[in-house]
Scaffold this motif. Structure first.
Motif, mmCIF file in Angstrom:
data_model
loop_
_atom_site.group_PDB
_atom_site.id
_atom_site.type_symbol
_atom_site.label_atom_id
_atom_site.label_comp_id
_atom_site.label_asym_id
_atom_site.label_seq_id
_atom_site.Cartn_x
_atom_site.Cartn_y
_atom_site.Cartn_z
ATOM 1 N N ALA A 292 0.836 -1.204 0.000
ATOM 2 C CA ALA A 292 0.000 0.000 0.000
ATOM 3 C C ALA A 292 0.870 1.253 0.000
ATOM 4 O O ALA A 292 0.546 2.253 -0.657
ATOM 5 C CB ALA A 292 -0.929 -0.002 1.208
ATOM 6 N N ALA B 34 0.842 4.246 -2.866
ATOM 7 C CA ALA B 34 0.736 5.684 -2.598
ATOM 8 C C ALA B 34 1.910 6.435 -3.211
ATOM 9 O O ALA B 34 1.737 7.509 -3.810
ATOM 10 C CB ALA B 34 0.677 5.934 -1.091
ATOM 11 N N LEU C 287 -4.952 3.322 -9.449
ATOM 12 C CA LEU C 287 -4.536 3.305 -8.050
ATOM 13 C C LEU C 287 -5.442 4.176 -7.182
ATOM 14 O O LEU C 287 -5.652 3.870 -6.006
ATOM 15 C CB LEU C 287 -3.080 3.763 -7.943
ATOM 16 C CG LEU C 287 -2.087 2.882 -8.718
ATOM 17 C CD1 LEU C 287 -0.656 3.359 -8.501
ATOM 18 C CD2 LEU C 287 -2.236 1.417 -8.339
ATOM 19 N N TRP D 240 -8.238 1.991 -6.322
ATOM 20 C CA TRP D 240 -7.820 1.000 -5.328
ATOM 21 C C TRP D 240 -7.775 1.617 -3.930
ATOM 22 O O TRP D 240 -8.219 1.004 -2.958
ATOM 23 C CB TRP D 240 -6.449 0.437 -5.702
ATOM 24 C CG TRP D 240 -5.988 -0.671 -4.814
ATOM 25 C CD1 TRP D 240 -6.257 -1.998 -4.948
ATOM 26 C CD2 TRP D 240 -5.180 -0.548 -3.630
ATOM 27 N NE1 TRP D 240 -5.664 -2.718 -3.937
ATOM 28 C CE2 TRP D 240 -4.995 -1.856 -3.114
ATOM 29 C CE3 TRP D 240 -4.587 0.523 -2.969
ATOM 30 C CZ2 TRP D 240 -4.253 -2.110 -1.962
ATOM 31 C CZ3 TRP D 240 -3.847 0.274 -1.822
ATOM 32 C CH2 TRP D 240 -3.688 -1.019 -1.334
ATOM 33 N N ILE D 241 -7.265 2.836 -3.842
ATOM 34 C CA ILE D 241 -7.196 3.518 -2.543
ATOM 35 C C ILE D 241 -8.590 3.800 -2.004
ATOM 36 O O ILE D 241 -8.871 3.593 -0.815
ATOM 37 C CB ILE D 241 -6.375 4.818 -2.673
ATOM 38 C CG1 ILE D 241 -4.903 4.478 -2.918
ATOM 39 C CG2 ILE D 241 -6.525 5.691 -1.426
ATOM 40 C CD1 ILE D 241 -4.036 5.685 -3.251
ATOM 41 N N GLN E 163 -10.048 0.820 -0.353
ATOM 42 C CA GLN E 163 -9.544 0.507 0.983
ATOM 43 C C GLN E 163 -10.343 1.267 2.042
ATOM 44 O O GLN E 163 -10.699 0.705 3.082
ATOM 45 C CB GLN E 163 -8.050 0.855 1.099
ATOM 46 C CG GLN E 163 -7.169 0.297 0.007
ATOM 47 C CD GLN E 163 -7.423 -1.165 -0.296
ATOM 48 O OE1 GLN E 163 -7.262 -2.040 0.550
ATOM 49 N NE2 GLN E 163 -7.826 -1.441 -1.523
ATOM 50 N N HIS F 292 -3.712 -1.448 5.726
ATOM 51 C CA HIS F 292 -3.622 -0.865 4.386
ATOM 52 C C HIS F 292 -3.589 0.659 4.474
ATOM 53 O O HIS F 292 -2.786 1.314 3.793
ATOM 54 C CB HIS F 292 -4.820 -1.297 3.543
ATOM 55 C CG HIS F 292 -4.853 -2.766 3.258
ATOM 56 N ND1 HIS F 292 -5.718 -3.318 2.338
ATOM 57 C CD2 HIS F 292 -4.145 -3.802 3.768
ATOM 58 C CE1 HIS F 292 -5.539 -4.626 2.302
ATOM 59 N NE2 HIS F 292 -4.590 -4.939 3.164
ATOM 60 N N ILE F 293 -4.456 1.220 5.301
ATOM 61 C CA ILE F 293 -4.499 2.679 5.443
ATOM 62 C C ILE F 293 -3.194 3.191 6.019
ATOM 63 O O ILE F 293 -2.645 4.209 5.568
ATOM 64 C CB ILE F 293 -5.686 3.094 6.347
ATOM 65 C CG1 ILE F 293 -7.010 2.575 5.774
ATOM 66 C CG2 ILE F 293 -5.722 4.608 6.502
ATOM 67 C CD1 ILE F 293 -7.305 2.980 4.357
ATOM 68 N N LEU G 125 -0.610 3.229 3.299
ATOM 69 C CA LEU G 125 -0.854 4.334 2.364
ATOM 70 C C LEU G 125 -0.339 5.658 2.912
ATOM 71 O O LEU G 125 0.333 6.424 2.205
ATOM 72 C CB LEU G 125 -2.346 4.445 2.067
ATOM 73 C CG LEU G 125 -2.956 3.383 1.156
ATOM 74 C CD1 LEU G 125 -4.479 3.454 1.192
ATOM 75 C CD2 LEU G 125 -2.446 3.554 -0.275
#
Length: 232
Positions: free
Chosen positions: A146, A150, A179, A182-183, A186, A203-204, A207
């Motif tokens: 992740a 980013a 992307l 995808w973000i 999440q 995941h966060i 990122l």
């Protein structure tokens, strides 16, 4: 939702993405040797010993002595080299293969390795913060990946990426859309998928770490939000 296949984004500063390839190799070897389904008890003990268990990391619970092989602080790194299954491994390694090389190119080998580890650690710590009493081991490179997502988005939002949409429809679209979507997913699943065993907070955390670290770890002169890549 989609499978990344290839980006049209040649390396500029390094000849080969040695760290990216090494990380992929280590993850595959660790899974095949220590976590393969055929290994039974060995796979389970590996996950308990080297996975990140929030309750253990927070000193709420203790591992049985036979599983306490390393200090719990080190599991904030080792968990990122374990995976819950072949599909988990393949998904993470595919993202690392497609997007990791250009992030490594933008940072250099050593700084990229530091970046990867820091993203994994921060992702793990955010997971511990969100679920401090959990006794389920966290495993997987998703937090570190992740961070790469980013960083890539901040470096090359306009690069065209080949994907398989819905697993079957080939499309070539800008990384910003791939992307960025995808973000957004999440964050969507973070608040709607409460029953899943996916560590969305990790995941966060990855990122956030990736977005911050790329600002400081990229090579001098490497721009953010590269507009010249639009035609690639």
């Amino acid at each position: 939702m989609f499978i990344p296949l290839h980006d049209h984004n040649p390396l500029v500063h390094v000849r080969r993405q040695y760290v990216t390839l090494t990380l992929i190799g280590i993850n595959i070897v660790v899974f095949a040797v220590f976590q393969g389904a055929a290994f039974g008890a060995l796979a389970d003990s590996t996950t308990l010993s080297f996975g990140l268990i929030p309750a253990v990391y927070s000193d709420i619970r203790e591992l049985a002595p036979q599983f306490a092989i390393i200090p719990e602080e080190f599991t904030a790194i080792t968990y990122a080299f374990l995976h819950g299954g072949w599909m988990h491994l393949i998904g993470n390694m595919l993202f690392l293969w497609v997007f990791g090389d250009n992030v490594e190119d933008a940072m250099g080998h050593l700084r990229f390795l530091i970046f990867y580890i820091l993203c994994a650690v921060f992702a793990g710590l955010v997971h511990v913060w969100a679920s401090p009493t959990s006794t389920a081991p966290l495993v997987g490179a998703s937090g570190a990946v992740a961070g790469i997502v980013a960083a890539y988005l901040m470096l090359h939002p306009n690069v065209k990426v080949w994907i398989l949409a819905l697993g079957r429809i080939p499309l070539r679209i800008p990384a910003l859309w791939v992307l960025g979507f995808w973000i957004l997913l999440q964050f969507y699943f973070l608040f709607t998928d409460g029953q899943s065993n996916v560590a969305w907070w990790a995941h966060i955390g990855g990122l956030v770490a990736g977005a911050v670290l790329v600002v400081f770890l990229r090579r001098p002169g490497v721009p953010l939000f590269d507009k010249e890549a639009a035609g690639r």
